[in-house]
Structure formats: structure tokens, C-alpha cells
Enzyme design. Sequence first.
Site, PDB file in Angstrom:
ATOM      1  N   ASP A  10      39.575   9.863  64.876  1.00  0.00           N
ATOM      2  CA  ASP A  10      39.652   9.671  66.351  1.00  0.00           C
ATOM      3  C   ASP A  10      38.509   9.222  66.804  1.00  0.00           C
ATOM      4  O   ASP A  10      37.400   9.202  66.407  1.00  0.00           O
ATOM      5  CB  ASP A  10      40.016  10.890  66.922  1.00  0.00           C
ATOM      6  CG  ASP A  10      40.488  10.759  68.183  1.00  0.00           C
ATOM      7  OD1 ASP A  10      41.168   9.830  68.916  1.00  0.00           O
ATOM      8  OD2 ASP A  10      39.961  11.670  69.068  1.00  0.00           O
ATOM      9  N   ASP A  12      37.737   8.796  70.982  1.00  0.00           N
ATOM     10  CA  ASP A  12      37.217   9.693  72.033  1.00  0.00           C
ATOM     11  C   ASP A  12      36.945  11.226  71.568  1.00  0.00           C
ATOM     12  O   ASP A  12      37.974  11.758  71.264  1.00  0.00           O
ATOM     13  CB  ASP A  12      38.183   9.435  73.154  1.00  0.00           C
ATOM     14  CG  ASP A  12      38.405   7.962  73.576  1.00  0.00           C
ATOM     15  OD1 ASP A  12      37.288   7.386  74.016  1.00  0.00           O
ATOM     16  OD2 ASP A  12      39.723   7.587  73.727  1.00  0.00           O
ATOM     17  N   THR A  18      33.386   9.713  75.482  1.00  0.00           N
ATOM     18  CA  THR A  18      34.079   9.216  76.549  1.00  0.00           C
ATOM     19  C   THR A  18      34.814   9.897  77.578  1.00  0.00           C
ATOM     20  O   THR A  18      35.254   9.561  78.392  1.00  0.00           O
ATOM     21  CB  THR A  18      34.905   7.795  75.885  1.00  0.00           C
ATOM     22  OG1 THR A  18      35.467   8.565  74.868  1.00  0.00           O
ATOM     23  CG2 THR A  18      33.959   6.725  75.527  1.00  0.00           C
ATOM     24  N   LYS A  46      43.575  14.796  76.831  1.00  0.00           N
ATOM     25  CA  LYS A  46      42.873  14.290  75.386  1.00  0.00           C
ATOM     26  C   LYS A  46      43.840  13.901  74.451  1.00  0.00           C
ATOM     27  O   LYS A  46      44.934  14.846  74.146  1.00  0.00           O
ATOM     28  CB  LYS A  46      42.051  15.725  75.084  1.00  0.00           C
ATOM     29  CG  LYS A  46      40.644  15.970  75.715  1.00  0.00           C
ATOM     30  CD  LYS A  46      39.780  16.743  75.100  1.00  0.00           C
ATOM     31  CE  LYS A  46      38.554  17.043  75.873  1.00  0.00           C
ATOM     32  NZ  LYS A  46      37.811  17.972  75.458  1.00  0.00           N
ATOM     33  N   ALA A 116      44.126   6.466  70.050  1.00  0.00           N
ATOM     34  CA  ALA A 116      45.477   5.906  71.091  1.00  0.00           C
ATOM     35  C   ALA A 116      44.812   5.212  71.885  1.00  0.00           C
ATOM     36  O   ALA A 116      45.474   4.409  72.849  1.00  0.00           O
ATOM     37  CB  ALA A 116      45.838   7.447  71.806  1.00  0.00           C
ATOM     38  N   GLU A 170      39.779  14.729  64.159  1.00  0.00           N
ATOM     39  CA  GLU A 170      40.341  15.012  65.277  1.00  0.00           C
ATOM     40  C   GLU A 170      39.742  16.031  66.544  1.00  0.00           C
ATOM     41  O   GLU A 170      39.612  17.147  65.734  1.00  0.00           O
ATOM     42  CB  GLU A 170      41.846  15.241  65.304  1.00  0.00           C
ATOM     43  CG  GLU A 170      42.564  14.133  65.325  1.00  0.00           C
ATOM     44  CD  GLU A 170      42.778  13.506  66.925  1.00  0.00           C
ATOM     45  OE1 GLU A 170      42.363  14.084  67.932  1.00  0.00           O
ATOM     46  OE2 GLU A 170      43.328  12.371  66.804  1.00  0.00           O
ATOM     47  N   ASP A 171      39.780  15.563  67.628  1.00  0.00           N
ATOM     48  CA  ASP A 171      39.308  16.800  68.575  1.00  0.00           C
ATOM     49  C   ASP A 171      40.523  17.085  69.579  1.00  0.00           C
ATOM     50  O   ASP A 171      40.302  18.024  70.550  1.00  0.00           O
ATOM     51  CB  ASP A 171      38.344  16.176  69.566  1.00  0.00           C
ATOM     52  CG  ASP A 171      38.758  15.249  70.491  1.00  0.00           C
ATOM     53  OD1 ASP A 171      39.532  14.404  70.204  1.00  0.00           O
ATOM     54  OD2 ASP A 171      38.364  15.305  71.742  1.00  0.00           O
TER      55      ASP A 171
HETATM   56  C1  BG6 Z   1      42.697   8.893  73.744  1.00  0.00           C
HETATM   57  C2  BG6 Z   1      41.920   9.567  74.852  1.00  0.00           C
HETATM   58  O1  BG6 Z   1      41.745   8.635  72.671  1.00  0.00           O
HETATM   59  O2  BG6 Z   1      42.940   7.673  74.433  1.00  0.00           O
HETATM   60  C3  BG6 Z   1      42.749   9.733  76.072  1.00  0.00           C
HETATM   61  O3  BG6 Z   1      41.631  11.091  74.200  1.00  0.00           O
HETATM   62  C4  BG6 Z   1      43.034   8.681  76.550  1.00  0.00           C
HETATM   63  O4  BG6 Z   1      42.122  10.813  76.950  1.00  0.00           O
HETATM   64  C5  BG6 Z   1      43.931   7.624  75.523  1.00  0.00           C
HETATM   65  O5  BG6 Z   1      44.039   8.472  77.655  1.00  0.00           O
HETATM   66  C6  BG6 Z   1      44.046   6.259  75.813  1.00  0.00           C
HETATM   67  O6  BG6 Z   1      42.863   5.569  76.064  1.00  0.00           O
HETATM   68  P1  BG6 Z   1      42.828   4.316  76.805  1.00  0.00           P
HETATM   69  O7  BG6 Z   1      41.253   3.791  76.578  1.00  0.00           O
HETATM   70  O8  BG6 Z   1      43.868   3.280  76.161  1.00  0.00           O
HETATM   71  O9  BG6 Z   1      43.102   4.323  78.249  1.00  0.00           O
HETATM   72 MG    MG Z   2      39.952  12.389  70.898  1.00  0.00          MG
END
Ligand code: BG6
Ligand code: MG
Length: 223
Positions: A10, A12, A18, A46, A116, A170-171
Site C-alpha cells: 500500500d 499512503d 501522506t 484510511k 487506492a 498495509e496500514d
Molecule cells: C488511500 C488513502 O491510500 O487513498 C485514503 O489511505 C485516500 O486516505 C485514498 O482517500 C484515495 O486517494 P486519492 O489520492 O486518490 O485521493
Molecule cells: Mg494506507
Amino acid sequence: MFTMQGAIFDLDGVIVDTAKYHFLAWKRLAAGFGFDFTEADNERLKGVSRMRSLDILLEAGRRSISETEKEVAAAKKNAWYLEYLETLKQTDMLPGALEYLDYLKNWGVRVALGSASKNAAFILGRLGIHGLFDAVIDGDAVSAAKPDPEVFLKAAAALSLSPSVCVVFEDSFAGVQAAKAGGMKVVGVGSPELLPGADMCVSCLKEMLFKARDMNHTLDSHG
Ligand code: BG6
Ligand code: MG
């Protein structure tokens, strides 16, 4: 005995911190709507997709807006988030992340990103670590959000590996569930209380550098 052939990360909260920038941008959006958004509220976001995060935020503030207004709000939040990321650099990586990615490369473990985020490519670019990944599966490549296993199954397939020889790092709880649903081992990055279901937990990837030798054994005995 279990041997990790693929490592799926993962982004973030595992590779880079971030979450604080996501939080600042969501808080700014909430302030515009006239309500406060706390760090405790932010925990629920998250691993969750951008649009689902917006729904959770609006729920927390008891606000209801149209689909068009949602698109505008999400775009505004993302523009602020990207503004905060402008100064992001390799030294902002979480402790041990760069070293562990290097370590895995040296040991011939195939490495993928399973995130994600639709900003993953931008973030990898800012960190200068795109070259360390054999495959990148991000928010633009999947249709179902974690806890659906799609992102990790696509990552394993992109590495040409069976899920059963992959380990996900993963967190988020949603991410741990996604990895288990995909038939993979999962190392939780964070507190075991917040990540039930993880096969083992570390506080950060730096710990993996010390645990690396024992890890296959630990994951093996976990079944
Ligand atoms: C995940 C984060 O990795 O990505 C979430 O943990 C975040 O907090 C999601 O909403 C979507 O990210 P982005 O950068 O597409 O807005
Ligand atoms: Mg994460």
C-alpha cells in the site's frame, strides 16, 4: 515452508506519510462547509477511496449535497492535497521504506504497489522511486475499493505470481481485509489492535529489515 515471492505495498501510510496532507485538505473542505473535522474522524478515511471518504466526511458533518456538488468538492480537496504534496521528497518516506524496497530487490522478490490512490504515480514520481516497482496498480486501475481484493489480485497477476506466494503490507483495516479476501499473507503496518486479521504487525518497514529472516517462518506458522 512459506517463501515470499512477491511483496505488494500500500502507499499512503506504508511507504509515505501522506495521511497528514489528506487530513489537512479534508479539514479545509469541512471548514468551508462550516463544520470541524478531527484527526479521530480522519482515521476512518484510511484506505478508503476519495469519493467514499467525502461521503464519510459529509456524514460526520451531517451535511447532504448533490452528486454534482460532490464532484466539485472532491476536486477542490484533491487540488489542495496536490498543493501540499508539491514539497514532497524522498526524505519524507516512512522509516525503512526505501531501504526495505532496496533489500527486496536485492533478494529477487518481485515488488508491486497496490494503492487506492489516483495520485500514486505523481507521488512515486515526487519520491523518485517508480523504478523500484515491477508493477503499479492504483486507484485508476481498479473499479472496486478495498476491502474488495481487486487491487491486490491485479497486483499479483501483474507480477505473474499466485496470491498465495505474495505478502501485502498495509496500514488500514480495509486493506488487511482485502489482502485476506485475496488469499494473501498480510503484514500490518501499525498497531495490532487496529489491524485485526493481519498475520503479523510491525510499527514501520524499518522493523522488517530486522525481521526479514524470521518473517517467512512467522507467516508459515500463522497458516
Ligand atoms: C488511500 C488513502 O491510500 O487513498 C485514503 O489511505 C485516500 O486516505 C485514498 O482517500 C484515495 O486517494 P486519492 O489520492 O486518490 O485521493
Ligand atoms: Mg494506507
